[in-house]
Scaffold this motif. Sequence first.
Motif, PDB file in Angstrom:
ATOM      1  N   GLY A 193       0.795  -1.223   0.000  1.00 43.16           N
ATOM      2  CA  GLY A 193       0.000   0.000   0.000  1.00 43.16           C
ATOM      3  C   GLY A 193       0.827   1.273   0.000  1.00 43.16           C
ATOM      4  N   GLY A 194       2.141   1.156   0.184  1.00 37.34           N
ATOM      5  CA  GLY A 194       3.023   2.310   0.131  1.00 37.34           C
ATOM      6  C   GLY A 194       3.643   2.711   1.447  1.00 37.34           C
ATOM      7  N   GLY A 195       3.111   2.222   2.557  1.00 37.15           N
ATOM      8  CA  GLY A 195       3.641   2.594   3.862  1.00 37.15           C
ATOM      9  C   GLY A 195       4.675   1.615   4.368  1.00 37.15           C
ATOM     10  N   TRP A 196       5.134   1.888   5.574  1.00 40.21           N
ATOM     11  CA  TRP A 196       6.066   0.989   6.261  1.00 40.21           C
ATOM     12  C   TRP A 196       5.493   0.658   7.619  1.00 40.21           C
ATOM     13  CZ3 TRP A 196       8.004   4.484   2.798  1.00 40.21           C
ATOM     14  CH2 TRP A 196       8.968   4.027   1.906  1.00 40.21           C
ATOM     15  N   GLY A 197       5.758  -0.552   8.077  1.00 44.13           N
ATOM     16  CA  GLY A 197       5.329  -0.965   9.395  1.00 44.13           C
ATOM     17  C   GLY A 197       6.402  -1.822  10.035  1.00 44.13           C
ATOM     18  N   GLU A 198       6.663  -1.550  11.281  1.00 44.85           N
ATOM     19  CA  GLU A 198       7.613  -2.348  12.046  1.00 44.85           C
ATOM     20  C   GLU A 198       7.031  -2.537  13.431  1.00 44.85           C
ATOM     21  OE1 GLU A 198      12.288  -2.354  13.484  1.00 44.85           O
ATOM     22  OE2 GLU A 198      11.426  -0.530  12.660  1.00 44.85           O
ATOM     23  N   SER A 199       7.100  -3.743  13.921  1.00 42.94           N
ATOM     24  CA  SER A 199       6.573  -4.042  15.246  1.00 42.94           C
ATOM     25  C   SER A 199       7.506  -3.517  16.329  1.00 42.94           C
ATOM     26  CB  SER A 199       6.409  -5.549  15.408  1.00 42.94           C
ATOM     27  OG  SER A 199       6.102  -5.873  16.747  1.00 42.94           O
ATOM     28  N   TYR A 200       6.922  -3.121  17.430  1.00 44.60           N
ATOM     29  CA  TYR A 200       7.732  -2.697  18.571  1.00 44.60           C
ATOM     30  C   TYR A 200       8.555  -3.864  19.122  1.00 44.60           C
ATOM     31  CZ  TYR A 200       4.040  -4.757  21.463  1.00 44.60           C
ATOM     32  OH  TYR A 200       3.156  -5.618  22.039  1.00 44.60           O
ATOM     33  N   HIS A 201       8.239  -5.078  18.708  1.00 44.03           N
ATOM     34  CA  HIS A 201       9.015  -6.247  19.142  1.00 44.03           C
ATOM     35  C   HIS A 201      10.440  -6.232  18.580  1.00 44.03           C
ATOM     36  CE1 HIS A 201       5.726  -8.147  21.239  1.00 44.03           C
ATOM     37  NE2 HIS A 201       4.948  -7.989  20.178  1.00 44.03           N
ATOM     38  N   SER A 202      10.678  -5.400  17.585  1.00 41.04           N
ATOM     39  CA  SER A 202      12.040  -5.266  17.065  1.00 41.04           C
ATOM     40  C   SER A 202      13.011  -4.872  18.171  1.00 41.04           C
ATOM     41  CB  SER A 202      12.095  -4.216  15.950  1.00 41.04           C
ATOM     42  OG  SER A 202      11.392  -4.635  14.816  1.00 41.04           O
ATOM     43  N   SER A 203      12.556  -4.034  19.092  1.00 42.29           N
ATOM     44  CA  SER A 203      13.422  -3.613  20.192  1.00 42.29           C
ATOM     45  C   SER A 203      13.791  -4.784  21.092  1.00 42.29           C
ATOM     46  CB  SER A 203      12.726  -2.543  21.036  1.00 42.29           C
ATOM     47  OG  SER A 203      12.521  -1.393  20.276  1.00 42.29           O
ATOM     48  N   GLU A 204      12.831  -5.654  21.347  1.00 43.66           N
ATOM     49  CA  GLU A 204      13.093  -6.820  22.194  1.00 43.66           C
ATOM     50  C   GLU A 204      14.028  -7.810  21.511  1.00 43.66           C
ATOM     51  OE1 GLU A 204       9.214  -8.396  22.836  1.00 43.66           O
ATOM     52  OE2 GLU A 204       8.570  -6.699  24.065  1.00 43.66           O
ATOM     53  N   ASN A 205      13.812  -8.005  20.215  1.00 45.44           N
ATOM     54  CA  ASN A 205      14.577  -9.003  19.462  1.00 45.44           C
ATOM     55  C   ASN A 205      15.895  -8.460  18.919  1.00 45.44           C
ATOM     56  OD1 ASN A 205      12.355 -10.603  19.907  1.00 45.44           O
ATOM     57  ND2 ASN A 205      11.536 -10.356  17.845  1.00 45.44           N
ATOM     58  N   GLU A 206      16.042  -7.129  18.943  1.00 43.68           N
ATOM     59  CA  GLU A 206      17.199  -6.467  18.358  1.00 43.68           C
ATOM     60  C   GLU A 206      17.382  -6.842  16.896  1.00 43.68           C
ATOM     61  OE1 GLU A 206      20.619  -6.915  20.890  1.00 43.68           O
ATOM     62  OE2 GLU A 206      19.550  -6.120  22.619  1.00 43.68           O
ATOM     63  N   ASP A 207      16.258  -6.999  16.224  1.00 40.68           N
ATOM     64  CA  ASP A 207      16.243  -7.310  14.798  1.00 40.68           C
ATOM     65  C   ASP A 207      14.896  -6.848  14.250  1.00 40.68           C
ATOM     66  OD1 ASP A 207      17.244  -8.284  12.413  1.00 40.68           O
ATOM     67  OD2 ASP A 207      16.579 -10.333  12.772  1.00 40.68           O
ATOM     68  N   TYR A 208      14.864  -6.539  12.983  1.00 40.23           N
ATOM     69  CA  TYR A 208      13.638  -6.052  12.358  1.00 40.23           C
ATOM     70  C   TYR A 208      12.527  -7.093  12.464  1.00 40.23           C
ATOM     71  CZ  TYR A 208      10.411  -4.451   8.765  1.00 40.23           C
ATOM     72  OH  TYR A 208       9.291  -4.047   8.097  1.00 40.23           O
ATOM     73  N   VAL A 209      11.366  -6.658  12.958  1.00 37.45           N
ATOM     74  CA  VAL A 209      10.179  -7.507  13.014  1.00 37.45           C
ATOM     75  C   VAL A 209       9.093  -6.801  12.211  1.00 37.45           C
ATOM     76  CG1 VAL A 209       8.420  -8.583  14.472  1.00 37.45           C
ATOM     77  CG2 VAL A 209      10.790  -8.441  15.272  1.00 37.45           C
ATOM     78  N   HIS A 210       8.718  -7.411  11.140  1.00 36.13           N
ATOM     79  CA  HIS A 210       7.762  -6.841  10.198  1.00 36.13           C
ATOM     80  C   HIS A 210       6.370  -6.706  10.812  1.00 36.13           C
ATOM     81  CE1 HIS A 210       6.088  -6.026   6.246  1.00 36.13           C
ATOM     82  NE2 HIS A 210       5.153  -6.918   6.488  1.00 36.13           N
ATOM     83  N   SER A 211       5.679  -5.662  10.419  1.00 33.74           N
ATOM     84  CA  SER A 211       4.280  -5.486  10.767  1.00 33.74           C
ATOM     85  C   SER A 211       3.503  -5.437   9.458  1.00 33.74           C
ATOM     86  CB  SER A 211       4.074  -4.181  11.533  1.00 33.74           C
ATOM     87  OG  SER A 211       2.695  -3.957  11.733  1.00 33.74           O
ATOM     88  N   ALA A 212       2.393  -6.121   9.395  1.00 35.77           N
ATOM     89  CA  ALA A 212       1.613  -6.188   8.158  1.00 35.77           C
ATOM     90  C   ALA A 212       0.847  -4.903   7.884  1.00 35.77           C
ATOM     91  CB  ALA A 212       0.651  -7.368   8.215  1.00 35.77           C
ATOM     92  N   SER A 213       0.742  -4.034   8.873  1.00 33.52           N
ATOM     93  CA  SER A 213       0.000  -2.791   8.656  1.00 33.52           C
ATOM     94  C   SER A 213       0.953  -1.595   8.727  1.00 33.52           C
ATOM     95  CB  SER A 213      -1.121  -2.644   9.681  1.00 33.52           C
ATOM     96  OG  SER A 213      -0.594  -2.622  10.972  1.00 33.52           O
ATOM     97  N   PRO A 214       0.691  -0.583   7.916  1.00 34.44           N
ATOM     98  CA  PRO A 214       1.573   0.586   7.910  1.00 34.44           C
ATOM     99  C   PRO A 214       1.358   1.461   9.138  1.00 34.44           C
ATOM    100  CG  PRO A 214      -0.282   0.966   6.461  1.00 34.44           C
ATOM    101  CD  PRO A 214      -0.409  -0.448   6.965  1.00 34.44           C
ATOM    102  N   HIS A 215       2.400   2.135   9.541  1.00 32.07           N
ATOM    103  CA  HIS A 215       2.347   3.061  10.667  1.00 32.07           C
ATOM    104  C   HIS A 215       2.750   4.435  10.167  1.00 32.07           C
ATOM    105  CE1 HIS A 215       3.537  -0.783  12.893  1.00 32.07           C
ATOM    106  NE2 HIS A 215       2.228  -0.692  12.838  1.00 32.07           N
ATOM    107  N   ALA A 216       2.013   5.447  10.593  1.00 33.58           N
ATOM    108  CA  ALA A 216       2.268   6.806  10.118  1.00 33.58           C
ATOM    109  C   ALA A 216       3.686   7.264  10.467  1.00 33.58           C
ATOM    110  CB  ALA A 216       1.233   7.765  10.699  1.00 33.58           C
ATOM    111  N   VAL A 217       4.127   7.048  11.686  1.00 32.35           N
ATOM    112  CA  VAL A 217       5.456   7.514  12.099  1.00 32.35           C
ATOM    113  C   VAL A 217       6.549   6.740  11.371  1.00 32.35           C
ATOM    114  CG1 VAL A 217       7.050   7.782  14.041  1.00 32.35           C
ATOM    115  CG2 VAL A 217       4.625   8.304  14.340  1.00 32.35           C
ATOM    116  N   GLY A 218       6.429   5.428  11.318  1.00 33.41           N
ATOM    117  CA  GLY A 218       7.420   4.621  10.604  1.00 33.41           C
ATOM    118  C   GLY A 218       7.478   4.957   9.125  1.00 33.41           C
ATOM    119  N   THR A 219       6.326   5.206   8.535  1.00 34.85           N
ATOM    120  CA  THR A 219       6.281   5.596   7.125  1.00 34.85           C
ATOM    121  C   THR A 219       6.983   6.933   6.939  1.00 34.85           C
ATOM    122  OG1 THR A 219       4.257   4.343   6.717  1.00 34.85           O
ATOM    123  CG2 THR A 219       4.719   6.164   5.207  1.00 34.85           C
ATOM    124  N   ALA A 220       6.723   7.868   7.827  1.00 34.58           N
ATOM    125  CA  ALA A 220       7.361   9.179   7.731  1.00 34.58           C
ATOM    126  C   ALA A 220       8.872   9.071   7.898  1.00 34.58           C
ATOM    127  CB  ALA A 220       6.773  10.124   8.769  1.00 34.58           C
TER     128      ALA A 220
END
Length: 136
Positions: free
Chosen positions: A32-59
């Motif tokens: 859809g054009g956006g980006w999404g990352e789960s807050y779990h990335s911080s816990e895992n110290e690795d990128y964790v994909h989110s299926a839905s876009p987030h306004a802040v992450g997209t920006a």
Amino acid sequence: MAHGLVAAGRTYDNSIHVRNGCNFLISKQLSGGGWGESYHSSENEDYVHSASPHAVGTAWAMLALIYSGQTERDPEPLYRSTKQLIKMQMETGDFPQQEHVGCFNSSLYFNYPNYRNLFPIWALGEFRCRLLGMKK
């Protein structure tokens, strides 16, 4: 990512780090054009994909790509993300509160209420300015 490196004279063309960062961001852009990352990335110290876009992450992704020269290379990913941000904007002009955007010590999550409005508006403005600059 890119703004600091660009300020130091690094570009997509002369820095493998900027190039890798841009390629990573482009590879994670949602259909859809956006980006999404789960807050779990911080816990895992690795990128964790989110299926839905987030306004802040997209920006944030847009700003990194804009500062690295993506507008001049291929503006299509930025057009798509611009459309996504515009779709996310509510009738009040605000952007929705979504995933947590801050993390301390990989265990304390918080939201910065102004992030959800500041960064999307900044990204949209930067992209518009770059496009107008290209048309002169």
